[in-house]
Write a protein that holds these residues in place. Sequence first.
Motif, mmCIF file in Angstrom:
data_model
loop_
_atom_site.group_PDB
_atom_site.id
_atom_site.type_symbol
_atom_site.label_atom_id
_atom_site.label_comp_id
_atom_site.label_asym_id
_atom_site.label_seq_id
_atom_site.Cartn_x
_atom_site.Cartn_y
_atom_site.Cartn_z
ATOM 1 N N GLU A 118 3.541 1.919 3.177
ATOM 2 C CA GLU A 118 3.679 2.000 4.722
ATOM 3 C C GLU A 118 4.553 3.250 5.128
ATOM 4 N N THR A 119 5.473 3.597 4.247
ATOM 5 C CA THR A 119 6.160 4.836 4.519
ATOM 6 C C THR A 119 6.324 5.606 3.199
ATOM 7 N N VAL A 120 6.409 6.933 3.295
ATOM 8 C CA VAL A 120 6.428 7.978 2.352
ATOM 9 C C VAL A 120 8.037 8.799 2.510
ATOM 10 N N GLU A 121 8.563 8.870 1.657
ATOM 11 C CA GLU A 121 9.860 9.361 1.729
ATOM 12 C C GLU A 121 10.257 10.628 0.766
ATOM 13 N N LEU A 122 10.420 11.916 1.384
ATOM 14 C CA LEU A 122 10.674 13.081 0.710
ATOM 15 C C LEU A 122 11.990 13.345 0.616
ATOM 16 N N PRO A 123 12.823 13.350 -0.416
ATOM 17 C CA PRO A 123 14.136 13.826 -0.500
ATOM 18 C C PRO A 123 14.399 15.335 -0.027
ATOM 19 N N ALA A 124 15.790 15.534 0.094
ATOM 20 C CA ALA A 124 16.085 16.915 0.953
ATOM 21 C C ALA A 124 15.560 17.896 -0.161
ATOM 22 N N ASP A 125 15.810 17.632 -1.650
ATOM 23 C CA ASP A 125 15.757 18.729 -2.401
ATOM 24 C C ASP A 125 14.271 18.901 -2.991
ATOM 25 N N ARG A 126 13.495 18.075 -2.250
ATOM 26 C CA ARG A 126 11.968 17.833 -2.753
ATOM 27 C C ARG A 126 11.659 17.741 -4.135
ATOM 28 N N LEU A 127 12.648 17.239 -4.934
ATOM 29 C CA LEU A 127 12.583 16.887 -6.286
ATOM 30 C C LEU A 127 11.821 15.456 -6.619
ATOM 31 N N GLY A 128 11.151 14.959 -5.647
ATOM 32 C CA GLY A 128 10.615 13.542 -5.886
ATOM 33 C C GLY A 128 9.972 13.111 -4.607
ATOM 34 N N VAL A 129 9.534 11.702 -4.790
ATOM 35 C CA VAL A 129 9.113 11.049 -3.730
ATOM 36 C C VAL A 129 9.047 9.912 -3.762
ATOM 37 N N SER A 130 9.318 9.001 -2.833
ATOM 38 C CA SER A 130 9.327 7.651 -2.824
ATOM 39 C C SER A 130 8.371 6.956 -1.918
ATOM 40 N N PHE A 131 7.728 5.763 -2.179
ATOM 41 C CA PHE A 131 6.603 5.118 -1.499
ATOM 42 C C PHE A 131 7.218 3.610 -1.093
ATOM 43 N N GLU A 132 7.169 3.365 -0.063
ATOM 44 C CA GLU A 132 7.971 1.911 0.328
ATOM 45 C C GLU A 132 6.380 1.016 0.594
ATOM 46 N N LEU A 133 6.234 0.196 -0.242
ATOM 47 C CA LEU A 133 4.856 -0.678 0.128
ATOM 48 C C LEU A 133 5.074 -1.599 1.153
ATOM 49 N N ARG A 134 3.876 -1.925 1.687
ATOM 50 C CA ARG A 134 3.706 -2.915 2.640
ATOM 51 C C ARG A 134 4.061 -4.300 2.345
ATOM 52 N N ALA A 135 4.798 -4.921 3.406
ATOM 53 C CA ALA A 135 5.459 -6.318 2.776
ATOM 54 C C ALA A 135 4.204 -7.195 2.722
ATOM 55 N N ASP A 136 3.121 -7.118 3.388
ATOM 56 C CA ASP A 136 2.134 -8.030 3.379
ATOM 57 C C ASP A 136 1.000 -7.713 2.309
ATOM 58 N N ALA A 137 1.152 -6.633 1.707
ATOM 59 C CA ALA A 137 0.141 -6.266 0.581
ATOM 60 C C ALA A 137 0.086 -7.333 -0.607
ATOM 61 N N ARG A 138 -1.008 -8.026 -0.838
ATOM 62 C CA ARG A 138 -1.217 -9.053 -1.814
ATOM 63 C C ARG A 138 -2.447 -8.789 -2.811
ATOM 64 N N TRP A 139 -2.247 -9.377 -3.939
ATOM 65 C CA TRP A 139 -3.187 -9.404 -4.889
ATOM 66 C C TRP A 139 -4.068 -10.498 -4.452
ATOM 67 N N HIS A 140 -5.246 -10.687 -4.998
ATOM 68 C CA HIS A 140 -6.226 -11.540 -4.730
ATOM 69 C C HIS A 140 -5.817 -13.143 -5.090
ATOM 70 N N ASP A 141 -4.838 -13.075 -6.209
ATOM 71 C CA ASP A 141 -4.357 -14.337 -6.465
ATOM 72 C C ASP A 141 -3.271 -14.748 -5.439
ATOM 73 N N GLY A 142 -2.889 -14.096 -4.514
ATOM 74 C CA GLY A 142 -1.923 -14.562 -3.422
ATOM 75 C C GLY A 142 -0.356 -13.787 -3.771
ATOM 76 N N ARG A 143 -0.366 -13.336 -4.820
ATOM 77 C CA ARG A 143 1.075 -12.602 -5.389
ATOM 78 C C ARG A 143 1.247 -11.273 -4.506
ATOM 79 N N PRO A 144 2.525 -10.961 -4.190
ATOM 80 C CA PRO A 144 2.727 -9.599 -3.455
ATOM 81 C C PRO A 144 2.446 -8.538 -4.563
ATOM 82 N N VAL A 145 1.796 -7.415 -3.843
ATOM 83 C CA VAL A 145 1.920 -6.099 -4.711
ATOM 84 C C VAL A 145 3.193 -5.526 -4.764
ATOM 85 N N THR A 146 3.944 -5.339 -5.942
ATOM 86 C CA THR A 146 5.435 -4.723 -5.877
ATOM 87 C C THR A 146 5.332 -3.429 -6.556
ATOM 88 N N ALA A 147 6.514 -2.993 -6.382
ATOM 89 C CA ALA A 147 6.951 -1.626 -6.898
ATOM 90 C C ALA A 147 6.729 -1.550 -8.610
#
Length: 620
Positions: A118-147
């Motif tokens: 849902e959101t991408v975060e770039l740190p101030a030093d640009r030495l990485g990236v973080s992705f925040e997953l959507r809360a409603d993302a689901r596998w076909h078996d109903g379990r949530p998609v996680t980090a």
Amino acid sequence: MQRRDLLALGALAALPALPRGARAVVPAGGDRPGEVVRTHALSLLAEPALPRDFPHWPWANPAARKGGEVVLGRLGAFDSFNPYILRGTPDAGIGLIYDTLMAGNPDEATAEYGHLAETVELPADRLGVSFELRADARWHDGRPVTAEDAVFSFNALRTHGRPFFRAYWADVTEVVAAGPRRVTFRFRNAENRELAQILGDLPVMPKHWWEGRDFARPSLDVPLGSGPYRLERFEANRSVVYRRVEDYWARDLNVRRGLNNFDTIRYEYFRDTTVAFEAFKAGQIDFRQENVARDWATGYDFPAARRNLVKREEVPHEIPTGMQCFAMNLRRPQFQDARVRRALIEVFDFEWMNANLFYGAYARTRSYFSNSDFAARGLPEGREKQILEGFRGRIPDAVFTEEYALPVTDGSGNNRAGLRRALGLLQDAGWRVRDRRLVNAQGQPFELEILLQGPTFERVALPYVQWLERLGVSARVRTVDPAQYQVRIDAFDFDMTVEVFGQGFSPGNEQRDYWSSAKARENGSRNTAGISDPAIDELVELVIGAPGYDELVARTRALDRVLLHHNFVVPQWHSRTFRVAFWDKFGRPERNPRYGLSFPSAWWIDPAREAALAEARRSL
């Protein structure tokens, strides 16, 4: 065009003028160096065009009707549902079951928007990236998609996947689940400007499903996904059916609205191209992308086409071409001398082929980055020349004094001038013709086998073999099935083959897999030619680390020029359109995206057309 969608076909119309901004990843809202940035989209060439709340892709129809079935044909066979490893031959449609962190917009050259993330975060030093997953993302078996799923996927691909992934993400030092829905990647340095964005290409797989399974082993176990389709049934090596997931978690997400409209997508496999074409003409296959110029010119004179029940179109697009070519395997001793390689270029008569085999449908490819700003042209000057001066003595001298050019014939088939030049080059390299055979100083004959994965290209390879035989080369064509072909290519067990080095709008990390010395020694890499040259290695790293667009252009042109002057490949051709044929049962958006083909994702079954087609076919 997105990196994940690099086409095997050559491209095409001249590119639009590209922005001259910084090449560093540009978040929506503009970059703010030295600040933490949170965004919904990233791009490499300009600020993303669409806001966070855009309703749907501009080229998609949100009112597209859901339902029906589309049947597609594929050549060869399959023995695996894991498309990410060296072993096995995967089914063509398996990507339909997975989602990626970001979704590319084929209407923008390099922009990607949040999908699983849902959101991408770039740190101030640009030495990485973080992705925040959507809360409603689901596998076909109903379990949530996680980090944790994202971490598992990255590690599995880089450890057990094809060598491409290790090259593509080589500058990632660590990946961690920083929270249940937050995955963080840390970088070796801040110079790899595209790394944050290309991590958005990561296909996320379910950690819990893979536990107890060997990721590196091909398998026909039906995998679990989170994507718009699930694998419903299959018959090994014959057919696969994917069914649309009615409660797909992203069905109303802007990057998916109006897409994935067919209830089922069925792939039928054929061993032979002729049989596959006959199946299309008989209505057993609904859609065909035609890659054979002869068939496009002469093969569509059949009753359904004459009655306009089968439509044909040439769809223009603006995708940069890569390099389609006959690639020589530099691991073989007969190709070590650049003069020998140039001789093999001199006898290749493109003009004759284009007139007699292709009906004038193609243009000659003259650069690894043609139809883009990155193609070398003229003689080097300015910043490009300055870069190349740092390699003087380690790269061909002709780089500085000669514009790279391919031979041009009159198309008559009488290429005596090319044969004379080729023989002169071969003699300079120590080869002599004895008893009509080309031999080296030790009396060993020059032997060459062209490896093909199907009969379609034989009509191109066989004339080339005849031209080579005029030089005294003992040449032959070996055609094998796609599975055997892939095994041999992955093991670099060939002399010469047809290869495509696809390129996008911002050359970067993928160049390592194409040209680097390390990849020349790694089975399954895309360095098919076996290029191993320290100067080229350094040029590749310069391209990856280019700090801005103008510098990227200069560095890539320098790389292109050096590759060309080494004569590693026999350049072939590219097309300027998608050639498509389909039975008249579809609805589709008003326009095609600029950098891709919207079929099958954005098309749908039109009930009125389908009914009319069924009625008309009864009288065929």
